[in-house]
Enzyme design. Structure first.
Site, PDB file in Angstrom:
ATOM      1  N   SER A 247      35.993  21.913  -4.314  1.00  0.00           N
ATOM      2  CA  SER A 247      35.072  20.451  -4.508  1.00  0.00           C
ATOM      3  C   SER A 247      34.035  20.773  -6.284  1.00  0.00           C
ATOM      4  CB  SER A 247      33.406  20.998  -3.496  1.00  0.00           C
ATOM      5  OG  SER A 247      34.104  20.427  -2.575  1.00  0.00           O
ATOM      6  N   SER A 285      38.396  20.019  -0.254  1.00  0.00           N
ATOM      7  CA  SER A 285      38.180  19.970  -2.172  1.00  0.00           C
ATOM      8  C   SER A 285      36.769  18.752  -2.069  1.00  0.00           C
ATOM      9  CB  SER A 285      38.482  19.439  -3.569  1.00  0.00           C
ATOM     10  OG  SER A 285      38.906  20.240  -4.661  1.00  0.00           O
ATOM     11  N   ASP A 287      35.215  15.894  -4.606  1.00  0.00           N
ATOM     12  CA  ASP A 287      35.412  15.649  -5.652  1.00  0.00           C
ATOM     13  C   ASP A 287      34.492  14.261  -5.712  1.00  0.00           C
ATOM     14  OD1 ASP A 287      37.017  18.326  -6.025  1.00  0.00           O
ATOM     15  OD2 ASP A 287      38.830  16.680  -5.636  1.00  0.00           O
TER      16      ASP A 287
END
Lengths: 376, 376, 376, 376
Positions: A247, A285, A287
């Site tokens: 992340s 993740s 993002d």
């Protein structure tokens, strides 16, 4: 604290501001509360503790009474950033931004509401923006060690000037490209003939595979043999190990007068900056990127309830034919902020003795130099 | 508890399920924790307290280990629903759904993480879904009276069967169309020749202007003279008063086997159901909707970290040429759930003696009858 | 031409402008090219022809050189509106808007580019906005009868003043709620104390089930026995027939100074207006809405390529605390525009003798009156 | 035709398929119609002509009767891709995909409808997908030289096997990073232990600044002195020239069984691939990506009108814990497809003698080698 440029690494073609930090945008303030306590085996609720809170104040006014135009971009949504629906709907970023670990979003969320109430927002609702990345590899994250007073301390301590990077605030226990990650920042100042505006980035980095790491385009990650690093995630033993973790939260501030949809476009370019370093947005993740503009102020009439203030509010907007330099500045500032997070972070030992090693400076310099990219 | 059909009011053409509730969808469970305490002047931190938590468990399995396909739709984003970014990205609804007041989102958020950890999700992150509407007109909302144990109690008490409506759980202190609002639910069962599936809705209603209220199309709101009602928002004295307040959170469950993008389409139809009752998504209204399908199960492999389980998972999907009846069922179930919230809520006195009156049943019946819409 | 108010039907509480048309927004112009030719059996390429093009010019300047702020909203995406990606990205509506049948989007698209080139846009790209609904029940739609000169004629004929409605332009062969549909328009003028701005709507209606039709909330559709109507789609013989057909394109113009994200919010309210009439966004319906503001002008610098013009451009924005009346006006204007389309359309016989009947005025008035909603 | 690997350039860690082309995904077919005619000064309507059409057939069946799951991602929306609203809503990619120049979208759009009608879709609507980039620097783009027969020829000529790249089809007149661009393709085959699936990419490249060009991370663009290149856009004389031009359309196909929202995630990774080469999504760039899965078939029931087919359809889905390798494959395949477009394109002279030079192979190899990235 060592930063990328201290090692001779320069990202892109643009010129950084005086601090090469998000605080180069006048009025932007950053505060950290860093919690590091204990060592050894994980005892949930006791530690070891490797976490914290970072608070970013978006402008020099009272952020709880005066919003600014903002926007967001999600490259991969495996994360929590509260307040995004209202940011998107209203185009306004109100209050301050909190960054912390995944399991402390709630406590920071409510603490920021309490802070808003404390300054007089007692007759209306508050929808704070709190983002997170997950620090459970180094931190007793299920011990819920972040408490309201830590959020409050980060807010109260927020200031302009140089920004502490690496193992601080929300970034304390983070891991990036299988090296120690955390908080990083950078900025760009445009030449006067394209506006002279400043674009600043601040990232909390916790994403990425080792073998994907590129610094100024140089494939640093795949060149570092696994014997040289170790990671709490386990080591990627091959270039196709897909650690699947991560992340990154990225914040972009600018003093260019942008409208909400233009802020959203800057937020998307922060994702491009992350892509340049090797973020490919693996499944797990989160993002997510935010951007705001301090170039339009006096927007309090937008935030009020009831029809007591002015009916219309003036605003300025960068003409789109001039916006591309700002877009590229957001890319570069984010790219450099990530590298700064990696370079400034220190090796950290966390729960059960897991070690996240710092990206080795000597090898980094050697590899970048060999590729002809070092600026001495 | 009186419901719309008890008064002879029928919404739309579809047939409700046995309970006319979201719990008609097999496995769906609902729990409330209702906090009502004190009277008189507001003393922040002491009360009066008029708030709570509602928890919806999306299926009959362990929701923390097994997600289902889901989607969301935001008609107007002046609200907070955590977890939406991951729901949109993954198409998966994991865990349970919490509904509470605006300033208790954080505490419920972290309490639901703790609940996930307690059942064994201790080695990964949790991104709970918590939605809110604002109850500050009746409740000491800045007193932060919701505590983790209330969220836990709502979760532990979640069950199938009839669902308490009106002044319960997250809906305790809510106001809708300037009458007392709160929790409402309804369902539709499709004829066997179009699938026989069930669609259930549950809403937490806190939106709307009096003069916009329509029940089965009948302009009930504008027909009720202001002398008959009073509202903590103040009374709309003209049909163009634009109270500008509100929010509605709507949940749609179905046992039809839908994919994530199809769930998203059902969520959008919940917004249409709200529009039929008179929601026009005023500026300050957070009108947000979620939908999920229990018709595809066995999706745990999606939620795991690491590559240990099966590489592919089978799923079924309603052929799009058969989906329209489900879409309309979501519209109708939401419309009726809102009316049920209004009809079942009781008059409540809150902070500083503010009174939110119940929609008067006698006048409602009279007006609907006069328009030729009453089913005796 | 009969309109809703001629029959005593008034939608909502707001006041229409002088024309009760989108052209009440100063500078907005509408032109139609209507193609009606032949009768009898379908011979693809020969007819019968029941189609056309409507062009809306968004402001009183040169639309090809001067964009205005705009936004869009898709309730159900079973349709084609070209140019949306750029509208969303840039927040700018450039050029004019074309409306036609589904299979003539391309020819109108390229014709509008040619029109842009003709006025001097020869050194850059053009991304026109062309929307559609499907008229294949009445029209030889695979005969591709719309030609560039028809788009050109609609553009050249665009003017302010009263707007022809019903079986004209792009709406010529359309069917709505199983009655004859087509083009409709309406407007609202806000009281001076909430800004005095005008909001205009124009719709091309081709959606909906008979039994869902509500006029001012009155369930007109289900009250009209099937013996009284006939539809090219076949008649819905029960209230759960789900014709599954349709589409509506809705345009909202306002002279209120809005920013792009605020335009987007108005576009979403057009969808609420459609929901009030009975649009539930069935699977096969393309329910798409655009909005723009003429209240900010001088935005040419946004459209230019190269960095020759001013770096920033001033703009005004309605303070959000004043925006709700505009939102409701967009709802009402759209609702009334749809009813106007239904009331003004005439019975039409098309391919293979298919007949789309006009909504019967006498029965409509009787039903609305019986529900107590007629304004004589 | 020279490709990147012929020069010793390898992108990423994954293994290409047999053809290193989108056609490695079984059933995917590509056809080009290339229009090159005339030289010298621009005479609108006469030439010089440097344009064309590329058609991609998404699977081995009848694409007009059988859709597949698909999704899209827009990084920067300065472009036109028709059909996106329906792709997003339905999660289905029906028909074939056309790529052409900006001002020929309409003619290709309608030609693809005619092709659908010709194979029997005469009783329903068609919403084709046609994307574009702008070739006005080399091509008489306002001469509208693409005609329906060219789209038809590209469709009829579509086949599996090797794919022509560079100055062909829709890519004929395109310019990328100020060098000659056009069509490129590449693929990745996953190891069997992570599924063994194939991911193919095809791009039409027309974006980018020279100084931003990176090949396998090597800053090739800034190392090439301006004396060595020339561009119809004029030459970027400094690394901060911001040419502000461009667009890229990227297509991703895979035989992994993905659901629509998973296809959307692959489309987003194509944007990351472009970012790695130096796309930063300048203001005037339309950077838009589509992805589809051939791993779920038998979805015709989704496309039908009326309720005659099966009520539900089975589908498989890659478990999310296994999806990351597919995400990375989409990144790499796109990155390599772009480099292939640049390497395979030939220097072209267009309108008014404008020259777009090929990326010089010798210098490219030298620079990549010097950075230690050449694979001999």
């Amino acid at each position: 604290m060592t930063r990328a440029r201290d090692l001779g690494i320069r990202i892109g073609h643009g010129r950084p501001g005086a601090l090469n930090a998000i605080t180069d945008v006048p009025g932007v303030r950053v505060g950290h509360a860093t919690l590091i306590d204990g060592d050894g085996p994980l005892v949930v609720g006791r530690g070891p503790v490797r976490t914290g809170v970072t608070v970013v104040v978006p402008h020099d006014g009272d952020p709880f009474h005066e919003p600014v135009f903002g926007g967001s971009f999600t490259l991969n949504g495996c994360g929590q950033v509260t307040g995004l629906e209202w940011l998107r709907e209203s185009g306004l970023l109100g209050g301050v931004i909190g960054l912390t670990n995944t399991h402390s979003v709630g406590v920071v969320h409510d603490a920021l509401i309490a802070a808003a109430v404390a300054v007089g927002l007692d007759d209306t609702w508050s929808l704070p923006i709190v983002g997170e990345t997950w620090d459970g590899m180094l931190n007793d994250t299920n011990g819920f060690h972040v408490r309201p007073e830590h959020a409050r301390a980060a807010l109260d301590g927020a200031s302009g000037g140089p920004v502490a990077e690496g193992n601080v605030g929300g970034g304390t226990g983070m891991v990036c490209h299988e090296f120690k990650g955390g908080i990083g920042t950078a900025s760009r100042v445009l030449p006067g003939d394209v506006g002279g505006w400043t674009v600043g980035a601040l990232v909390q980095t916790n994403y990425g595979d080792r073998d994907q790491l590129r610094v100024d385009g140089v494939a640093v990650g795949e060149a570092l043999p696994v014997t040289e690093i170790s990671s709490p995630y386990g080591i990627s033993r091959s270039p196709t190990a897909w650690t699947d973790a991560g992340s990154i939260i990225g914040l972009i501030a600018t003093d260019a007068p942008l409208l909400p949809h233009q802020c959203q476009r800057l937020a998307a370019r922060a994702a491009i900056g992350a892509a340049r370093v090797g973020c490919y947005a693996s499944h797990g993740s989160g993002d997510m990127f935010l951007a705001w503009s301090t170039g339009n102020r006096g927007l309090s009439a937008h935030a009020g309830e009831g029809r007591h203030g002015p009916m219309t509010v003036p605003a300025a907007t960068v003409a789109d034919s001039w916006i591309t330099p700002l877009l590229l500045a957001a890319v570069e500032a984010t790219e450099e902020a990530i590298v700064n997070a990696l370079v400034s972070a220190e090796t950290m030992t966390g729960v059960d003795g897991a070690v996240a090693h710092r990206l080795p400076h000597d090898r980094l310099v050697e590899l970048v130099d060999r590729a002809g990219r070092l600026n001495r």
